[in-house]
Enzyme design. Structure first.
Site, mmCIF file in Angstrom:
data_model
loop_
_atom_site.group_PDB
_atom_site.id
_atom_site.type_symbol
_atom_site.label_atom_id
_atom_site.label_comp_id
_atom_site.label_asym_id
_atom_site.label_seq_id
_atom_site.Cartn_x
_atom_site.Cartn_y
_atom_site.Cartn_z
ATOM 1 N N ASP A 252 0.693 -1.033 0.164
ATOM 2 C CA ASP A 252 -0.071 -0.003 -0.053
ATOM 3 C C ASP A 252 0.856 1.340 0.042
ATOM 4 O O ASP A 252 0.509 2.300 0.338
ATOM 5 C CB ASP A 252 -1.084 -0.099 1.159
ATOM 6 C CG ASP A 252 -2.255 -0.659 0.865
ATOM 7 O OD1 ASP A 252 -2.753 -0.816 -0.097
ATOM 8 O OD2 ASP A 252 -2.982 -1.023 2.073
ATOM 9 N N LYS B 139 -0.317 4.630 -1.383
ATOM 10 C CA LYS B 139 -1.332 5.589 -0.653
ATOM 11 C C LYS B 139 -0.515 6.701 -0.274
ATOM 12 O O LYS B 139 -1.322 7.800 0.067
ATOM 13 C CB LYS B 139 -1.738 4.914 0.697
ATOM 14 C CG LYS B 139 -2.751 3.778 0.655
ATOM 15 C CD LYS B 139 -3.176 3.405 1.816
ATOM 16 C CE LYS B 139 -4.460 2.355 1.714
ATOM 17 N NZ LYS B 139 -4.719 1.559 2.964
ATOM 18 N N HIS C 196 -5.043 -5.746 -5.462
ATOM 19 C CA HIS C 196 -6.635 -5.702 -5.440
ATOM 20 C C HIS C 196 -7.244 -6.344 -6.769
ATOM 21 O O HIS C 196 -8.433 -5.902 -6.892
ATOM 22 C CB HIS C 196 -6.921 -3.927 -5.325
ATOM 23 C CG HIS C 196 -6.907 -3.752 -3.903
ATOM 24 N ND1 HIS C 196 -7.407 -4.070 -2.868
ATOM 25 C CD2 HIS C 196 -5.799 -2.552 -3.379
ATOM 26 C CE1 HIS C 196 -6.998 -3.442 -1.678
ATOM 27 N NE2 HIS C 196 -6.223 -2.664 -2.090
HETATM 28 P P1 C2E Z 1 -8.060 -1.700 3.693
HETATM 29 O O1 C2E Z 1 -8.972 -1.175 4.671
HETATM 30 O O2 C2E Z 1 -6.803 -2.448 4.002
HETATM 31 O O3 C2E Z 1 -8.770 -3.074 2.811
HETATM 32 C C1 C2E Z 1 -8.283 -4.094 2.047
HETATM 33 C C2 C2E Z 1 -9.268 -4.793 1.380
HETATM 34 O O4 C2E Z 1 -9.783 -5.530 2.346
HETATM 35 C C3 C2E Z 1 -10.417 -4.139 0.850
HETATM 36 O O5 C2E Z 1 -9.972 -3.652 -0.582
HETATM 37 C C4 C2E Z 1 -11.427 -5.311 0.699
HETATM 38 O O6 C2E Z 1 -11.275 -6.109 -0.506
HETATM 39 C C5 C2E Z 1 -11.246 -5.809 1.957
HETATM 40 N N1 C2E Z 1 -12.119 -5.013 2.910
HETATM 41 C C6 C2E Z 1 -11.863 -4.517 3.880
HETATM 42 N N2 C2E Z 1 -12.972 -3.990 4.630
HETATM 43 C C7 C2E Z 1 -14.075 -4.581 4.131
HETATM 44 C C8 C2E Z 1 -15.667 -4.743 4.366
HETATM 45 O O7 C2E Z 1 -15.851 -4.083 5.456
HETATM 46 N N3 C2E Z 1 -16.233 -5.710 3.737
HETATM 47 C C9 C2E Z 1 -15.813 -6.405 2.660
HETATM 48 N N4 C2E Z 1 -16.535 -7.200 1.818
HETATM 49 N N5 C2E Z 1 -14.291 -6.179 2.283
HETATM 50 C C10 C2E Z 1 -13.634 -5.410 3.118
HETATM 51 P P2 C2E Z 1 -10.588 -2.346 -1.321
HETATM 52 O O8 C2E Z 1 -11.928 -2.392 -1.080
HETATM 53 O O9 C2E Z 1 -10.171 -2.301 -2.493
HETATM 54 O O10 C2E Z 1 -10.310 -1.119 -0.531
HETATM 55 C C11 C2E Z 1 -8.757 -0.728 -0.726
HETATM 56 C C12 C2E Z 1 -8.544 0.127 0.473
HETATM 57 O O11 C2E Z 1 -9.620 1.462 0.145
HETATM 58 C C13 C2E Z 1 -8.990 -0.232 1.811
HETATM 59 O O12 C2E Z 1 -7.879 -0.871 2.358
HETATM 60 C C14 C2E Z 1 -9.130 1.229 2.499
HETATM 61 O O13 C2E Z 1 -7.856 1.842 2.707
HETATM 62 C C15 C2E Z 1 -9.916 1.814 1.593
HETATM 63 N N6 C2E Z 1 -11.264 2.016 1.450
HETATM 64 C C16 C2E Z 1 -12.084 1.181 1.096
HETATM 65 N N7 C2E Z 1 -13.484 1.290 1.324
HETATM 66 C C17 C2E Z 1 -13.341 2.578 1.999
HETATM 67 C C18 C2E Z 1 -14.447 2.998 2.715
HETATM 68 O O14 C2E Z 1 -15.567 2.842 2.578
HETATM 69 N N8 C2E Z 1 -13.945 4.202 3.421
HETATM 70 C C19 C2E Z 1 -12.775 4.726 3.390
HETATM 71 N N9 C2E Z 1 -12.308 5.795 4.271
HETATM 72 N N10 C2E Z 1 -11.972 4.063 2.901
HETATM 73 C C20 C2E Z 1 -11.964 2.841 2.275
HETATM 74 C C1 SIN Z 2 -0.876 0.922 4.341
HETATM 75 O O1 SIN Z 2 -1.829 1.657 4.243
HETATM 76 O O2 SIN Z 2 -0.876 -0.326 4.583
HETATM 77 C C2 SIN Z 2 0.386 1.445 4.143
HETATM 78 C C3 SIN Z 2 0.636 3.030 4.680
HETATM 79 C C4 SIN Z 2 0.092 3.077 5.989
HETATM 80 O O3 SIN Z 2 -0.895 2.260 6.577
HETATM 81 O O4 SIN Z 2 0.693 3.977 6.537
HETATM 82 FE FE FE Z 3 -4.355 -1.446 -0.923
HETATM 83 FE FE FE Z 4 -3.526 -3.196 3.276
#
Ligand code: C2E
Ligand code: SIN
Ligand code: FE
Ligand code: FE
Ligand code: SIN
Ligand code: SIN
Ligand code: SIN
Ligand code: SIN
Length: 364
Positions: A222, A225, A277
């Protein structure tokens, strides 16, 4: 003399063919034992943080660890002297504890310091109970000095290598967390994703070098980011469509940061940043790659990252239970995730939870 030359030649050829440090040290203690005609040999290494000396190799005993000011070993470590003792029990510096535990009777004992190239003492070489004689001769001392020099340089290289490896790992973990002040994800999330990938890559049969690479590369997934604006990265609730389009770019940004290096580690890391992803059925981002178009590293990181995200609390969601998590992976086997890797994950889910527990977010 001829016997000794033969032994020396035999061991030298074995040692030159050996890459494993422990095995080299075992060969050196075996060499010392045979050529000096002693009953036992050990090499103690100093642990600077604990102030102890421990047997990195030893004949006839389990690992021994003693305070670095105890016994003949401690004396030699601190004074830098060579000690040649005919009857250990008549020397009050001798520490009888180990004999008591093992039921062994130490009599003659030759103890020698090991120095690094700056003259700092790094450990001790000890030879116990000369055979067919009451004491070790001057020739024995000379032989052991040669062997000790060899052991010192082997150990010094090992220590330098370990330090370098640790520094390398630390830099990776810290730089992977460059968004520390903005992103809710923790340093331990980053480390854990590497450790989950280590399990998966071992289980799928990648070789040791590859396992080490994935363990260090996955934490950088990540890193892109850093290129996401705060209003998106820090948004407490659900992202709208435009914000989501921006967020998805962290994959390409990460790839751009990491690509183009000659380092194999960074090549793997850039691939992982780009693909973590993507989904097995082609419904992921940024390119909608499917199946084995996604590298094995990307497919392993997808499982590891999602497992950790689901079981962690996020500003926009609660942590999921074991049952909910398992159910999610079963449903998404062959959809989001590589089916074969999903099976391996489910089989090893206890190990995943152990890592999650041992490296909790509160600990940082
Ligand atoms: P992350 O929080 O590290 O989540 C990584 C992946 O875990 C997500 O990729 C998704 O595949 C899965 N995941 C996480 N939480 C959930 C959930 O509540 N339900 C389901 N079904 N899957 C979940 P994704 O969706 O491609 O998101 C990538 C990143 O984008 C996330 O990393 C997070 O940093 C951000 N993100 C995603 N959705 C939101 C959101 O609704 N609000 C905010 N503020 N950030 C978001
Ligand atoms: C990540 O989001 O996993 C890398 C950057 C961070 O969390 O500070
Ligand atoms: Fe990611
Ligand atoms: Fe992650
Ligand atoms: C070795 O070099 O193989 C052992 C030590 C010595 O040269 O005497
Ligand atoms: C000592 O050096 O005093 C005891 C250590 C040993 O027996 O190996
Ligand atoms: C080793 O790598 O086995 C020896 C070096 C050390 O423990 O620091
Ligand atoms: C490593 O640095 O751990 C592997 C070597 C490389 O990056 O090519």
């Amino acid at each position: 003399m001829e016997r000794k030359l033969k032994i020396l030649l035999e061991y030298t050829s074995k040692i030159t063919n050996e890459k494993d440090i422990r095995k080299i040290l075992i060969l050196l203690t075996d060499l010392a034992k045979e050529i000096i005609e002693a009953d036992r040999c050990s090499i103690f290494l100093h642990d600077d943080s604990k102030g102890t000396l421990w047997t990195i190799v030893a004949h006839g005993v389990e690992r021994i660890e003693i305070p670095d000011n105890k016994g003949l070993v401690g004396h030699v470590f601190n004074s830098g002297e060579v000690l040649n003792i005919n009857d250990a029990y008549k020397d009050r510096r001798f520490d009888k504890e180990i004999d008591k535990k093992t039921g062994y009777r130490t009599k003659s004992v030759l103890t020698m310091p090991l120095f690094d190239r700056n003259g700092k003492t790094i450990g001790v070489f000890q030879v116990i109970n000369k055979k067919n004689s009451e004491y070790f001769s001057n020739e024995d001392i000379n032989l052991l000095k040669h062997i000790s020099l060899y052991a010192s340089s082997t150990l010094e290289n090992a220590i330098l290598y370990e330090k370098l490896k640790k520094a390398h790992q630390d830099v990776i973990y810290r730089l992977s967390h460059a968004t520390k002040f903005k992103d809710p994800e923790t340093q331990n999330h980053i480390i854990r994703v590497g450790l989950y990938c280590e399990i998966l890559s071992k289980e799928i049969g990648l070789n040791e070098d590859e396992v080490e690479i994935v363990k260090l590369a996955a934490p950088m997934h990540d890193i892109g980011k850093v290129g996401i604006p705060d209003r998106v990265l820090l948004k407490p609730g659900k992202l709208d469509n435009d914000e989501w389009e921006i967020m998805k770019k962290h994959t390409i940004y990460g790839y751009e940061i990491l690509k183009g290096s000659e380092s194999y580690l960074l090549k793997v890391a850039s691939q992982i940043a780009l693909e973590h992803h993507e989904k097995w059925d082609g419904s992921g981002y940024p390119y909608g790659k499917k199946g084995e178009e996604i590298s094995i590293y990307g497919r392993m990181t997808a499982i590891s990252d999602v497992f950790d995200a689901l079981t962690s609390e996020r500003p926009y969601k609660k942590a999921w239970s074991i049952d909910e998590t398992l159910e999610f992976f079963k449903i998404n086997r062959g959809k989001h995730f590589d089916p074969k890797l999903t099976d391996i994950f489910i089989k090893n889910i206890d190990s995943f939870y152990s890592i999650k527990r041992e490296l909790r977010d509160e600990d940082i």
